[in-house]
Scaffold this active site. Structure first.
Site: not given
Ligand code: DGJ
Length: 729
Positions: A367, A443, A477-478, A548
């Protein structure tokens, strides 16, 4: 033949190597469920049931005189609605005249070779001669609403898949308000329910409890399968262990909101119903139209380990697709926990250079590389490079990384938009927002309306351009918030109940287009860690970032919990910094490596700041992972301890031919005067002799499994050990 119809007894029997599933068309045309469990040969299982009058359980008009039959009591293949069955329903409808009843009678069935597919939805597949399909058609005679129950029988794999198609075969519209994929009655037994709960950075914590006389609901109304619950549940015998006992798995291949309901009825008969979450669901079917539910993957096995291994094989070979799903995966370095948003070309190159020197295969730019993305307030939606951070553009960085001998990967979060973005300024109506209300932020971002084809097409253009114009080998891909404000400005008022599911269909169609057009790109799913870790996403992305929380000790539970349903090859797992950024815990680099190696392996820390000793450890971990990866990803996985209990966690992987094995152990609670760390191994060849590389001993498989192995006491924080076993005779 894995599907047999006995015309005389009106019995449909599905058989797999170790399970049998049976249903029967009764005198009134109802489809009764007779058995799912261990094999029962060609036996008609109806002998277990008898007709009886249960007070307050109503009788259909046809059986009014003898009062010995009630839909409230008999096990059913797909429960009806408003017809005297007060247990959990599988369908809810509003008919054209406002009535709400639906009662289904058998019409016909069809047996086909091969496995069915599901329009617009992920569905497991047959690799050739692996599966047969059964389709049973039922119909409501009053409204004409038809349901087609699909069964995919993978005989050798001990898997039965199911899904339901609703067809409006009547003259007026019908609105579905609940449309389950699965109804499964387990009429006899004493059962526990296992499910996998969690929260952000603490996903898939296993929890097991007896099924009481109540309705237990596991589900998500968040528009994704969620961190809080996973669309995978296990019903197992109260006494079932890892090694023995009846165990049923139910896994929904779906990435949106879901619902799994488990009810223990007044006669101790358990019913499980699973499908799309009905909180945000209604779907209008005009005459002639159909609705297809997502697929449920069922397995029955003796013991939890065998159940997990059935799913591991099936997900790897029959759900995940594409060039990468059975291939070795690159070892990654991801910059997120190294720099967060504070990235620039020099820093990224320095990190990549260090990674290349340690043998790491691929660099991932996370990101912050696009739009006005300096923190999480802005930029989502603007998928073009931020030239303040990367003044020479993406290609300059990619070229430098490729010149180091590394592949390049990049992060995107396509389904989201920030208010502070060019995209939102141009198309505010592309975000999900309720008319006249201020939206809920997560967020600082809003969710794009994936039910709107224009939005999906726009994202396709952005992402396909990105992939066409740059040498990108991998996409992360988040999806970093739960969905709210479920209202599409592109749909009329009477279709708003369709938005949630259409959102998921929009996502799937976008992924399908991209993976077909760019088959060489490895896609990794992610949702604020593992908030969308499900078989639906795994159909498009063969690996998913697990959580995370990168703390190795927390990961033992997260990975262990995930292992009940999903193979290690699907679990994105990285070594991160110590002290850990989420928990502040300090763990040795060796332990972080041991844990992350049981996954799709990588690193996520600032390598440029590490002492030489850590770099040396990483260099040897990467080498070792490359040597062991085939065993780790293709072998049989055994949980040797309960990940939620005890002072150490151990797990083992054994190659299919039993010629090699990897035993892993991590101490989770160091103790003074420690008791021996003793563990019995599993899955080895009892007659083979195994050489243990780490201590040079040669010990027989039977001794290691029946006697066990004792580790020497280890002093210090969170120490770990890994043993490599090789059969020498
Ligand atoms: C959430 C993801 O799980 C992290 O690894 C990272 O990519 C952040 N988002 C970035 O905003």
């Amino acid at each position: 033949m894995s599907i047999v119809f006995d015309q005389q007894k009106k019995l449909l029997t599905l058989a797999t190597a170790k399970s049998a599933y049976q249903m029967q068309i009764d005198d009134l045309g109802f489809l009764q469920h007779l058995h799912y469990g261990a094999r029962t040969g060609s036996q008609d299982m109806s002998y277990q049931y008898y007709d009886f009058d249960y007070a307050f359980s109503g009788n259909p008009a046809e059986r009014r005189s003898d009062r010995s039959f009630s839909l409230d009591i008999v096990p059913q293949e797909f429960s009806s609605f408003g017809e005297g069955d007060y247990r959990v329903n599988s369908v809810a409808v509003v008919n054209a005249d406002g009535s709400r009843a639906a009662r289904f009678h058998y019409v016909s069935h069809e047996i086909r070779s091969g496995k069915y597919a599901i329009p617009e939805l992920p569905a497991s597949y047959d690799n050739g001669d692996e599966a047969e399909t059964l389709i049973v058609t039922l119909r409501d005679t009053v409204t004409g609403l038809m349901i087609k129950l699909y069964y995919g029988v993978f005989e050798k794999l001990d898997i039965i898949t199911r899904y339901t198609e609703f067809v409006n075969d009547g003259k007026g519209p019908v609105t579905l308000e609940k449309a389950a994929s699965l109804c499964l009655d387990l009429p006899m037994g004493t059962w526990d329910l296992m499910h996998f709960w969690g929260k952000h950075a603490m996903e898939r914590q296993p929890e097991r409890a007896p099924i009481g006389h109540c309705i237990t609901t596991i589900g998500s109304t968040r528009g994704t399968s969620s961190h809080q619950h996973n669309p995978f549940v296990i019903i197992c015998d109260h006494d079932a262990t890892e090694d023995h006992g009846d165990c049923y798995g139910m896994m929904l291949a779906y990435s949106g909101g879901f619902k799994a309901e488990v009810e223990n009825s007044q006669i101790n008969s358990v019913r499980a119903v699973m499908g799309i979450d009905d909180t945000y669901f209604s779907w209008k079917l005009e005459p002639g139209q159909s609705f297809h539910t997502p697929e449920v993957i069922l397995s029955f096995a003796d013991g939890l380990t065998a159940l997990s291994q059935n799913y591991h094989h099936f997900i790897r070979h029959n759900v995940c697709r594409g060039k990468h799903h059975l291939e070795k995966r690159p070892v990654l370095i991801n910059n997120w926990e190294a720099t967060y948003f504070d990235l620039n070309e020099d820093k990224m190159y320095a990190l990549a250079k260090e990674a290349a020197a340690l043998g790491i295969d691929q660099f991932v730019l996370d990101d912050g590389w696009f739009g006005a993305r300096y923190d999480d307030n802005a930029g989502l939606g603007d998928w073009f490079v931020n030239t303040k951070k990367l003044p020479n553009g993406l290609d300059s960085l990619i070229q430098k990384i490729n010149d180091l001998g590394m592949k390049f990967g990049i992060w995107v979060e396509p389904e989201m938009v920030n208010e502070d973005s060019d995209l939102y300024r141009a198309h505010p109506d592309w975000a999900l927002t309720e008319p006249g209300r201020k939206p809920v932020f997560g967020r600082n971002q809003l969710v794009l309306d994936m039910a709107n084809q224009e939005v999906v097409d726009y994202l396709y253009n952005c992402l396909s351009t990105l992939l066409k114009e740059h040498n990108i080998a991998y996409i992360k891909w988040d999806f970093n918030r739960s969905v709210s404000d479920v209202y599409s400005h592109a749909l009329p008022a009477d279709r708003q109940g369709e938005v949630s599911h259409r959102f998921v269909l929009g996502l799937y169609s976008l992924l399908e287009r991209l993976i077909s057009e760019f088959p060489d790109v490895l896609f990794e799913g992610c949702s604020g860690g593992g908030g969308r870790f499900d078989a639906g996403m795994l159909y498009y992305t063969p690996q998913i970032w697990l959580s995370d929380d990168t703390d190795a000790i927390e990961r033992l539970i997260i990975q262990g919990g995930t292992s009940y349903g999903y193979p290690v090859s699907t679990m994105g797992a990285h070594v991160s910094a110590s002290p850990n950024h989420q928990t502040g815990r300090t763990t040795p680099i060796q332990t972080r490596g041991v844990v992350a190696m049981s996954g799709a392996f990588g690193y996520e820390l600032d390598l440029t700041k590490l002492p030489e000793s850590d770099k040396e450890a990483i260099r040897s971990q990467v080498c070792q992972y490359h040597q062991d990866e085939v065993l780790i990803h293709q072998g049989d996985y055994f949980r040797l301890t309960d990940v939620t209990k005890g002072y150490f966690t151990a797990w083992q992987i054994v190659s299919k031919d039993k010629s090699g094995s990897l035993l892993n152990l991590v101490i989770t609670r160091p103790q003074p005067n420690p008791a021996p760390l003793h563990i019995r191994l599993k899955g080895l060849d009892p007659d083979a002799l195994y050489k243990i590389a780490e201590d040079d001993q040669i010990i027989s498989g039977s001794a290691l499994m029946n006697g066990g192995y004792t580790f020497r006491p280890m002093m210090g924080d969170y120490r770990s050990a890994q043993l490599h076993l090789t059969a020498v005779s």
